[in-house]
Design an enzyme around this catalytic site. Sequence first.
Site, mmCIF file in Angstrom:
data_model
loop_
_atom_site.group_PDB
_atom_site.id
_atom_site.type_symbol
_atom_site.label_atom_id
_atom_site.label_comp_id
_atom_site.label_asym_id
_atom_site.label_seq_id
_atom_site.Cartn_x
_atom_site.Cartn_y
_atom_site.Cartn_z
ATOM 1 N N HIS A 17 4.110 -3.883 2.528
ATOM 2 C CA HIS A 17 5.118 -4.163 3.785
ATOM 3 C C HIS A 17 6.220 -3.081 4.776
ATOM 4 O O HIS A 17 6.183 -3.736 6.318
ATOM 5 C CB HIS A 17 6.525 -5.007 3.340
ATOM 6 C CG HIS A 17 7.217 -5.776 4.272
ATOM 7 N ND1 HIS A 17 6.989 -6.591 4.098
ATOM 8 C CD2 HIS A 17 8.255 -5.727 4.578
ATOM 9 C CE1 HIS A 17 7.728 -7.506 4.762
ATOM 10 N NE2 HIS A 17 9.098 -6.714 5.320
ATOM 11 N N SER A 22 8.929 -8.982 9.907
ATOM 12 C CA SER A 22 8.842 -9.936 8.527
ATOM 13 C C SER A 22 9.404 -10.706 8.491
ATOM 14 O O SER A 22 9.264 -11.419 9.468
ATOM 15 C CB SER A 22 9.418 -9.078 7.461
ATOM 16 O OG SER A 22 9.550 -9.388 6.753
ATOM 17 N N ASP A 24 1.464 -5.757 0.674
ATOM 18 C CA ASP A 24 2.172 -6.194 0.963
ATOM 19 C C ASP A 24 2.947 -7.915 -0.051
ATOM 20 O O ASP A 24 1.653 -8.115 -0.190
ATOM 21 C CB ASP A 24 2.600 -6.834 2.418
ATOM 22 C CG ASP A 24 3.950 -7.348 2.776
ATOM 23 O OD1 ASP A 24 4.777 -7.394 1.805
ATOM 24 O OD2 ASP A 24 3.817 -7.263 3.954
#
Length: 759
Positions: A727, A607, A692
Amino acid sequence: MVESCVGRPLFLVLGSACVAATRAKLSIRFRSKVSSVFSLRAMAKTTPSQSPSPPTPKKLRHDMELFGDVRVDNYYWLRDDSRSNPELLSYLHEENAYTDSVMSGTKQLEDHIYTEIRGRIKEDDISAPMRRGSYFYYTRNLEGKEYVQHCRCYVPTSGAPTSVYDTMPTGPDAPSEHIILDENVKALEHAYYSIGAFKVSPNNKLVAYAEDTKGDEIYTVYVIDAESGMLVGKPLVGAITSYLEWAGDDALVYVTMDEILRPDKVWLHELGTNQLDNSCLYHENDETFSLDLQASESKKYLFIASESKITRFVFYLDTSKPENGLVVLTSRVTGIDTSASHRGNHFFIKRRSDECFNSELLACPVENISATTVLLPHRPSIKLQDIQLFTDHLAVHERENGLPRITVYRLPAVGEPLERLQGGRAVDFVDPVYSVDPLESEFESGVLRFSYSSMRTPPSVYDYDMDTGVSVLKKIETVLGGFDASNYVTERQWATASDGTQIPISIIYQKNLVKLDSSDPLLLYGYGSYEICIDPTFKASRFSLLDRGFIYTIAHIRGGGEMGRQWYENGKLLKKKNTFTDFIACAEYLIDKKYCSKEKLCINGRSAGGLLIGAVVNMRPNLFKAAVAGVPFVDVVTTMLDPTIPLTTSEWEEWGDPRQEEFYSYMKSYSPVDNVKAQNYPDILVTAGLNDPRVMYSEPAKFVAKLRDMKTNDNLLLFKCEIGAGHFSKSGRFEKLQEDAFTYTFILKALNMLGSDQQ
C-alpha cells in the site's frame, strides 16, 4: 469476564483462505460469459510520430445481482488472491511497459526532477536524540543509503532534572556510538524492507522489532541483545501485526490477525519459551471489531482495546504481573469510544459518545474504576484528540477551527485527589496553517517533546518546558538546494459547499512566481475519510512543483477529522457524497478566485483519497486537467459485499453494509468502477501495489480497464503497478522520491510544461 484461550497463534499465507466470489447467501447470482478473446496488444516499435497502443485486457462477463439490480463486471477476473496467475501478471507487466513507453520521452525530465528532489536532502543526518535512562536513542541516515541505522549512546545520568537544554555529548571526548541495528544490512536480501515496531526493553538490554519484507504488512518479530545484536530465542512468526510492547523485561505482548487480516488475538510471550506455548490473552470474535495495543507513558500498564468505527472498549494489563492477564477498564457499550493512560494511582480515560462527540477527559482511581471524575468536559467547538501524561503534568492535544493546538496543565501531586482542570497554558505557534504531533517524551520529567511543521517550515522537533513555557528547538530538517522559507506564502481560504458549509483550504505558493490571475498551474490534494486529519505539513519534494510556479492546496473536506467529530460524521455512510461535493466546491472556489483555471487544475489523492479522485472525475470530468489516483479504493460495492477481503467487515460502519438495500443503492451511486461513463476524461495516472493488503491491486486495475473501454477521448490513461510493494509503495527513502518525480513529470506532461528539452 475476559475471554481467553491458550494454544498456538494463527499462521496463514495471505489470501489462502480468500474466495473470489461473494457469498451465495447474499442472493447474488453469477453468470460468466466470454465476450471477447484475450488480446494483449504487443508493444509495437514506435517512431517519434507514433503512439504506443495501450493494453486491452479480455472481457469476461460477470453478472452480480442483488435487490433486483444487476451489475456487470467484465474485469472481475483480474482479481487473483494468490497473485500468481500468469495471465494476470502478464497484463500488469504490459500496463507497466505501456506506461514506461508513454513516459519514455520525459525520462530526462523525470531524472532531473529526481536529482533535484534528492539534492534537497542532507543524506548523512541523525534524528533528535531521545533520552531513556542512561542512553540517548536516535536513528542515523548515511549518505547514499536507503535505510536507517538504529543507534544509542551511553551517557550516565547526573541526577539533575531533565531540562529542555540537555543535549547528547558530541566530539572526540563523547561516549562512542553503538549501532543496535542497521536496516541497510537487513534489507540487502529483500526488494522491500520495513520495520513497523522497534521497542527497547525497560532495562535497555534487549530490543524487539517487527519486520516486513513484502509490503503486505505481515510481520516477523525478532528479539536481539541491544549490545551484541545476537538473536534471543526464535523469531515470532505468523500473521503478526506491528502492535508490539514489552510487559516488563522478560515478556512481550503482541497481536495477530485472522484470515482476513483483522487483528483479532492478543498474546503473551515469555522470553525463552516456545511460541506454541504462548498465552492468548483475548480473542475478539466480532468481525466488525479489531484489536489495538498501547503502553502507558508510565510503562506500568499495557492497554488492549477492541474497536469498531463507533465503539471502543479497553482492558489493562499490569506489566509487573502479566501472568495475571487482562482486566476490564471500560465496558463494551455501542457508540461509546474510550482510550486510556495511567499516572500514579489513577487511570485517565478519553471518552466519546453521541452526546460528547468531541470527547471528554475522565480520571478514576486504579482501585476503584467506577469512581470517575470529569477533568475536561466536552466542548462542542474543541475536539479532544489525544493526551500525554507526565509525573506532574498533562499535555492535551486538541483541535479548534481546523487547527491543532496543545494545552498543558500542572497536576496535583500523585496520591492527591484529581479535580476539574483549570488554567492550562497554551503552546504558541507562528504559521497561519501548520501541523503539530506528539512525540515520545520522558514520563518523569517536565519536558514535552513535539514535532512541528508547516507547508513552508521543515519538520522541527521542540522540547517544551511545561513549567516555564520555554520552547527549545532540538532538531530541524535540513533542506539543501538554496531553500528559503521566506520565498513562500502560506494561507488558508474557505470554500462554500453546496449546503452552505465552509470548507477550509490550505495553500502555499512561491510569491515571486505566482501571478494569481488564473494562469498558474495548481495541484489540489484531498482525502476525507476515517476521521483522518490531513494537516498542512512540509514535504521537500513538493518544492519541485512550487519552484516551477505551481500553487499547492489541500482541501480539508468532510469525512476527515480536521473540524471535529461531526465533520467526520457528515462525510461517511449515507452522507459520503459530501466528501466529493466538498472537493468540487473547493476546486470551483480556487478557479473563481483566480488561483487557477480548469485547464491548469490537477488533483491528487491516495487510498480512500483515490476513491475521492475516482468519484469526482466521474462526476465532473471537465473540471480537471489531470488526475492522480494512488492505490485507489474504487470498487466500493463489490469489495464491501465480500467479507473475505481484508478490512471489509470492520468498515461497514464507515461506508455502510451493502447487504442492506439503502446502503447498496447509495454506494452504487458513487462507486467509481460502477460509474465510469462514455464521456471525455482528463489525463489520469493510477497506481497500485501487487501486495497491498488494504486496497487490492485488482480495484485500480479494473478501474483502468473500464476507463480504457469506455472513455471517449485520447487523453492519457496510465497504470503503474509496483509488483514488489504494498500500500505504501517502495520502502527505500530514495525509491519513494522516484515515485514523486514520476508523478510530477506526469502532471507536467499533462499540462504541456515539459520544457524545451522534452518532446
